[in-house]
Scaffold this motif. Sequence first.
Motif, PDB file in Angstrom:
ATOM      1  N   ILE A   1      74.518 -43.925  -6.027  1.00 50.18           N
ATOM      2  CA  ILE A   1      73.585 -43.328  -6.985  1.00 50.18           C
ATOM      3  C   ILE A   1      73.873 -41.834  -7.001  1.00 50.18           C
ATOM      4  O   ILE A   1      73.683 -41.140  -6.003  1.00 50.18           O
ATOM      5  CB  ILE A   1      72.133 -43.628  -6.594  1.00 50.18           C
ATOM      6  N   ASN A   2      74.348 -41.349  -8.140  1.00 54.20           N
ATOM      7  CA  ASN A   2      74.949 -40.018  -8.192  1.00 54.20           C
ATOM      8  C   ASN A   2      74.009 -39.007  -8.834  1.00 54.20           C
ATOM      9  O   ASN A   2      73.874 -38.950 -10.053  1.00 54.20           O
ATOM     10  CB  ASN A   2      76.268 -40.091  -8.960  1.00 54.20           C
ATOM     11  N   PHE A   3      73.377 -38.201  -7.990  1.00 54.29           N
ATOM     12  CA  PHE A   3      72.589 -37.072  -8.466  1.00 54.29           C
ATOM     13  C   PHE A   3      73.441 -35.809  -8.562  1.00 54.29           C
ATOM     14  O   PHE A   3      72.920 -34.734  -8.825  1.00 54.29           O
ATOM     15  CB  PHE A   3      71.417 -36.797  -7.524  1.00 54.29           C
ATOM     16  N   ALA A   4      74.766 -35.934  -8.316  1.00 53.90           N
ATOM     17  CA  ALA A   4      75.634 -34.763  -8.237  1.00 53.90           C
ATOM     18  C   ALA A   4      76.101 -34.277  -9.601  1.00 53.90           C
ATOM     19  O   ALA A   4      76.327 -33.091  -9.800  1.00 53.90           O
ATOM     20  CB  ALA A   4      76.850 -35.072  -7.354  1.00 53.90           C
ATOM     21  N   GLY A   5      76.303 -35.162 -10.550  1.00 54.24           N
ATOM     22  CA  GLY A   5      76.901 -34.778 -11.817  1.00 54.24           C
ATOM     23  C   GLY A   5      75.975 -33.951 -12.676  1.00 54.24           C
ATOM     24  O   GLY A   5      74.755 -33.958 -12.516  1.00 54.24           O
ATOM     25  N   GLY A   6      76.566 -33.270 -13.632  1.00 54.52           N
ATOM     26  CA  GLY A   6      75.797 -32.568 -14.646  1.00 54.52           C
ATOM     27  C   GLY A   6      76.005 -33.214 -16.001  1.00 54.52           C
ATOM     28  O   GLY A   6      76.059 -32.530 -17.020  1.00 54.52           O
ATOM     29  N   LEU A   7      76.138 -34.530 -15.993  1.00 59.00           N
ATOM     30  CA  LEU A   7      76.466 -35.271 -17.204  1.00 59.00           C
ATOM     31  C   LEU A   7      75.202 -35.767 -17.897  1.00 59.00           C
ATOM     32  O   LEU A   7      74.280 -36.245 -17.229  1.00 59.00           O
ATOM     33  CB  LEU A   7      77.350 -36.473 -16.879  1.00 59.00           C
ATOM     34  N   PRO A   8      75.155 -35.727 -19.233  1.00 59.18           N
ATOM     35  CA  PRO A   8      74.030 -36.340 -19.943  1.00 59.18           C
ATOM     36  C   PRO A   8      74.107 -37.861 -19.849  1.00 59.18           C
ATOM     37  O   PRO A   8      75.158 -38.425 -19.526  1.00 59.18           O
ATOM     38  CB  PRO A   8      74.228 -35.854 -21.390  1.00 59.18           C
ATOM     39  N   ALA A   9      72.997 -38.526 -20.134  1.00 63.96           N
ATOM     40  CA  ALA A   9      72.927 -39.986 -20.036  1.00 63.96           C
ATOM     41  C   ALA A   9      73.711 -40.623 -21.178  1.00 63.96           C
ATOM     42  O   ALA A   9      73.344 -40.458 -22.349  1.00 63.96           O
ATOM     43  CB  ALA A   9      71.479 -40.441 -20.062  1.00 63.96           C
TER      44      ALA A   9
END
Length: 398
Positions: free
Chosen positions: A41-49
């Motif tokens: 479960i990746n809370f690291a990215g700054g990617l939109p959904a």
Amino acid sequence: MTVIEPAATTAPVPPLAARATAIGGSPVRDILAVTARPEVINFAGGLPAPELFDATGIAAAYRDVLAEEPARALQYSTTEGEPVLRTALAARTTARGLPTGPDDVLVTTGSQQALSLLATALLEPGDTVLVESPCYLAALQAFAFAGARVLAVPGDEDGIDPEALDTLVARERPKLLYTVPTFQNPTGRTLPAGRRAAVARVAATRGLWIVEDDPYGELRFEGERVPWIASHEGAGDRTVLLGSFSKVMAPGMRLGWLRAPAALRRACAVAKQAADLHTPTAAARYLADQDLDAHVARVASVYRERRDAMLAGIGDALPAGSTWTRPEGGMFLWARLPEPYDTTALLRTVVEHGVAYVPGAPFYAGTPEASTMRLCFVTQTPDEIAEGLRRLASGLRG
């Protein structure tokens, strides 16, 4: 005819430029490569959904443009950007309180390119750049590649301290200040209106460029919109406003823009000619045929639910004595653990528990705070966020 005999030995090729070897890669990108396993479960990215991308509307825009104007859509365009798109961007900016004409806008390949163009147009090696503490990581990279000396402006939970900024500008004579004043990356904080006006006054009285980056401002969940620094008295002739479709439409379209005073905008256009000549796009058709504001409202509604889910569980996930931000919009939450926690050292253990975050240390231009971390809340459902926080708590306990 001269004959070149084969060399007895092969000479080495010339070395890479010093800046290419001195500047490291993005720690966030490195972490994403390590945590790409689907079970993490990746809370690291700054990617939109990605499930919220308007794939149908974007596909329709491309289909219609290619069906009706294929030659124009596939041909080279002006470096400044498709005129219809610049007109639409100027209208959106004007509607949000900053009078703007199409000729004020330069379309870029994402707002990250805008940063690179500005660094090329404004900075000489050794020039001083001021940034927030902590600061958007890719901005630190862009300024480092330009050979700038990067200094952090003191601040607090609300952002830059204008008095500290004034003192630093007087002492260091910087070329520019870079800031993400609304739903900042990495902290999620928003600079209050009074401080924005004060920052504009410092720039006007001391002689300073302001680069105001606003990729997240439309993703507001609650509270009132805060006017751009660029709209304040004294800031108009020295503020560059950056925008992006990456967070509100789709990052794969690679569309951003900058609004800048004429001379600087022209210099950025020349720099862009040396980089990629022009930015192709069907976004003008999308803006004409689709309701982007309605789409953004749908995205913000989902992101608000996900932010609320993270806020509901973060207190149980982090050690006693931790603090965290409560962003009114955007994509990120910033947490600070008590000493002696070191989030960089703990990351490997946490990933082994099936969850990831970004340690806060790389976001600092000066001395890093080792106990900080950035958590992105937009790419998981509320149930996945709850499970991720449970895993985070387990990982932090070791």
